[in-house]
Scaffold this motif. Structure first.
Motif, PDB file in Angstrom:
ATOM      1  N   GLY A   1     -16.123  75.977  33.255  1.00 19.69           N
ATOM      2  CA  GLY A   1     -17.127  76.949  33.682  1.00 19.69           C
ATOM      3  C   GLY A   1     -16.939  78.318  33.055  1.00 19.69           C
ATOM      4  N   SER A   2     -17.520  79.319  33.721  1.00 13.52           N
ATOM      5  CA  SER A   2     -17.482  80.693  33.202  1.00 13.52           C
ATOM      6  C   SER A   2     -16.967  81.634  34.286  1.00 13.52           C
ATOM      7  N   GLY A   3     -16.559  82.808  33.855  1.00 12.10           N
ATOM      8  CA  GLY A   3     -16.095  83.816  34.804  1.00 12.10           C
ATOM      9  C   GLY A   3     -14.604  84.076  34.643  1.00 12.10           C
ATOM     10  N   SER A   4     -14.047  84.813  35.599  1.00 10.04           N
ATOM     11  CA  SER A   4     -12.646  85.241  35.474  1.00 10.04           C
ATOM     12  C   SER A   4     -11.674  84.240  36.088  1.00 10.04           C
ATOM     13  N   THR A   5     -12.118  83.453  37.051  1.00  9.89           N
ATOM     14  CA  THR A   5     -11.178  82.507  37.677  1.00  9.89           C
ATOM     15  C   THR A   5     -10.917  81.323  36.758  1.00  9.89           C
ATOM     16  N   VAL A   6     -11.944  80.939  36.029  1.00 10.13           N
ATOM     17  CA  VAL A   6     -11.818  79.777  35.150  1.00 10.13           C
ATOM     18  C   VAL A   6     -10.870  80.075  33.982  1.00 10.13           C
TER      19      VAL A   6
ATOM     20  N   PHE B   1     -14.508  72.109  36.114  1.00 14.17           N
ATOM     21  CA  PHE B   1     -13.920  73.192  36.914  1.00 14.17           C
ATOM     22  C   PHE B   1     -14.765  74.451  36.702  1.00 14.17           C
ATOM     23  N   ASP B   2     -15.123  75.129  37.790  1.00 15.39           N
ATOM     24  CA  ASP B   2     -15.903  76.355  37.654  1.00 15.39           C
ATOM     25  C   ASP B   2     -15.726  77.230  38.892  1.00 15.39           C
ATOM     26  N   GLY B   3     -16.021  78.491  38.722  1.00 17.05           N
ATOM     27  CA  GLY B   3     -15.889  79.450  39.828  1.00 17.05           C
ATOM     28  C   GLY B   3     -17.161  79.532  40.652  1.00 17.05           C
TER      29      GLY B   3
ATOM     30  N   GLY C   1     -22.036  86.172  36.682  1.00 19.59           N
ATOM     31  CA  GLY C   1     -21.794  86.514  35.278  1.00 19.59           C
ATOM     32  C   GLY C   1     -22.906  86.043  34.358  1.00 19.59           C
ATOM     33  N   ALA C   2     -24.049  85.696  34.946  1.00 17.60           N
ATOM     34  CA  ALA C   2     -25.273  85.345  34.191  1.00 17.60           C
ATOM     35  C   ALA C   2     -25.144  84.028  33.422  1.00 17.60           C
ATOM     36  N   CYS C   3     -24.248  83.147  33.896  1.00 20.96           N
ATOM     37  CA  CYS C   3     -24.031  81.873  33.175  1.00 20.96           C
ATOM     38  C   CYS C   3     -24.542  80.651  33.923  1.00 20.96           C
ATOM     39  N   LEU C   4     -25.331  80.855  34.959  1.00 21.70           N
ATOM     40  CA  LEU C   4     -25.660  79.784  35.901  1.00 21.70           C
ATOM     41  C   LEU C   4     -26.343  78.566  35.284  1.00 21.70           C
TER      42      LEU C   4
ATOM     43  N   GLN D   1     -26.350  76.960  32.192  1.00 23.91           N
ATOM     44  CA  GLN D   1     -25.491  75.969  31.526  1.00 23.91           C
ATOM     45  C   GLN D   1     -24.422  75.455  32.485  1.00 23.91           C
ATOM     46  N   GLU D   2     -24.033  76.319  33.419  1.00 26.75           N
ATOM     47  CA  GLU D   2     -23.047  75.875  34.416  1.00 26.75           C
ATOM     48  C   GLU D   2     -23.595  74.736  35.262  1.00 26.75           C
ATOM     49  N   LYS D   3     -24.867  74.854  35.635  1.00 26.81           N
ATOM     50  CA  LYS D   3     -25.442  73.803  36.488  1.00 26.81           C
ATOM     51  C   LYS D   3     -25.629  72.516  35.675  1.00 26.81           C
TER      52      LYS D   3
HETATM   53  O1  LIG Z   1     -22.152  83.375  36.049  1.00 26.42           O
HETATM   54  C1  LIG Z   1     -20.971  83.286  36.313  1.00 26.42           C
HETATM   55  C2  LIG Z   1     -20.406  82.157  37.085  1.00 26.42           C
HETATM   56  O2  LIG Z   1     -21.280  81.616  38.025  1.00 26.42           O
HETATM   57  C3  LIG Z   1     -19.024  82.435  37.661  1.00 26.42           C
HETATM   58  O3  LIG Z   1     -18.388  81.189  37.845  1.00 26.42           O
HETATM   59  C4  LIG Z   1     -19.057  83.173  38.967  1.00 26.42           C
HETATM   60  O4  LIG Z   1     -19.771  84.391  38.808  1.00 26.42           O
HETATM   61  C5  LIG Z   1     -17.645  83.456  39.511  1.00 26.42           C
HETATM   62  O5  LIG Z   1     -16.992  84.298  38.609  1.00 26.42           O
HETATM   63  P1  LIG Z   1     -15.492  84.783  38.908  1.00 26.42           P
HETATM   64  O6  LIG Z   1     -14.601  83.564  38.778  1.00 26.42           O
HETATM   65  O7  LIG Z   1     -15.223  85.785  37.836  1.00 26.42           O
HETATM   66  O8  LIG Z   1     -15.459  85.359  40.303  1.00 26.42           O
END
Ligand SMILES: O=C[C@H](O)[C@H](O)[C@H](O)COP(=O)(O)O
Length: 278
Positions: free
Chosen positions: A37-42, A96-98, A113-116, A118-120
């Protein structure tokens, strides 16, 4: 007294704990296709995967959910491929995704994070989607109680004004086109060249209550609102992950089978439909 830096460090550590536990529990060495996935946790998910023996990870292929996760995979030296290259009928073994917020029924708000979009697509291509987050994402009062920025909605730019009008009619308390600032003047532009509208609604109900009229006084169930939003002309995808999980349907699931939360006390809690948050 704890400083802002201490708080930030605590949140980062909780992300790391959640990610490492989720990978330990859900990445079998026998897996071949893994969604990232995307974001800081991934970022911590990729670090956990990178800490495994190359004899394991070299047999795996990793599928991104946008430019950031593509770079994460490449920078980690992991094999990169794209979801459109996944052979027909083949599912990802795990994704795996946040999330921005997780409710008691494992419905998610995503898209902070504006990635929804492709994430879905990637999450729903996986046999099981595993969510990783820090303790701030746990929602006891319904989606919208913790994540107050609104439901992210990816829209065709020329349709944005009409989408904003419809959101108002659906009872949104506020809806606006996400700005690209501070990095970019004008609207935020997604990896798909579209815009994001953030729509704030009253906290969403995880499930319909007996005799409840969905949408009355602007109070929606997750599923009820999602079904309305996705049908608005000009909407490409919505940042509500809802419906079924990979444990309930063979394919196409949007909801995770489990959500891993790093807690402030250094523990990791796991939420599943069967056991709740433990
Ligand atoms: O668009 C971004 C994604 O949906 C992220 O997975 C979500 O925003 C969580 O991001 P973070 O892990 O940085 O809290």
């Amino acid at each position: 007294m704890a400083t802002a830096n201490d708080a930030a460090a605590l949140i980062e550590e909780s992300k790391r704990l959640a990610a490492f536990q989720a990978v330990a529990d859900h990445l079998s060495p026998s897996y071949r296709h893994i969604g990232i996935g995307s974001g800081s946790t991934v970022v911590h998910v990729v670090a956990a995967i990178s800490s495994l023996s190359p004899s394991i990870t070299s047999a795996m292929t990793f599928y991104p959910t946008g430019a950031q996760s593509e770079a994460l995979i490449e920078d980690a030296g992991l094999r990169l491929a794209y979801i459109n290259k996944l052979p027909p009928g083949v599912q990802l073994d795990v994704c795996f995704d946040g999330a921005d917020e997780v409710d008691s029924a494992l419905n998610l708000i995503k898209g902070g994070g504006a990635c929804l979009w492709q994430e879905k697509i990637v999450a729903s291509a996986a046999k099981k989607f595993v969510c990783v987050a820090d303790f701030r994402k746990i929602s006891e009062g319904g989606l919208g109680t913790e994540w107050k920025k609104g439901v992210p909605i990816e829209v065709l730019p020329m349709a944005a004004p009409r989408v904003l009008d419809e959101l108002k009619r659906l009872g949104a308390q506020g809806a606006k086109i996400r700005s690209g600032l501070p990095g970019k003047a004008g609207a935020c532009v997604t990896d798909n060249g579209l815009w994001i509208v953030d729509a704030v609604f009253k906290p969403l109900l995880a499930k319909a209550e007996e005799g409840y009229e969905d949408g009355k006084d602007g109070v929606w169930t997750v599923d009820g609102l999602a079904d309305k939003l996705i049908k608005i002309p000009g909407v490409a995808e919505i940042g509500l992950f809802y419906g079924k999980s990979g444990l309930e349907v063979e394919s196409g699931a949007q909801k995770p089978v489990a959500a891993y939360f790093g807690m402030a006390d250094g523990s990791v809690k796991v939420q599943t439909l069967e056991k709740g948050l433990v």
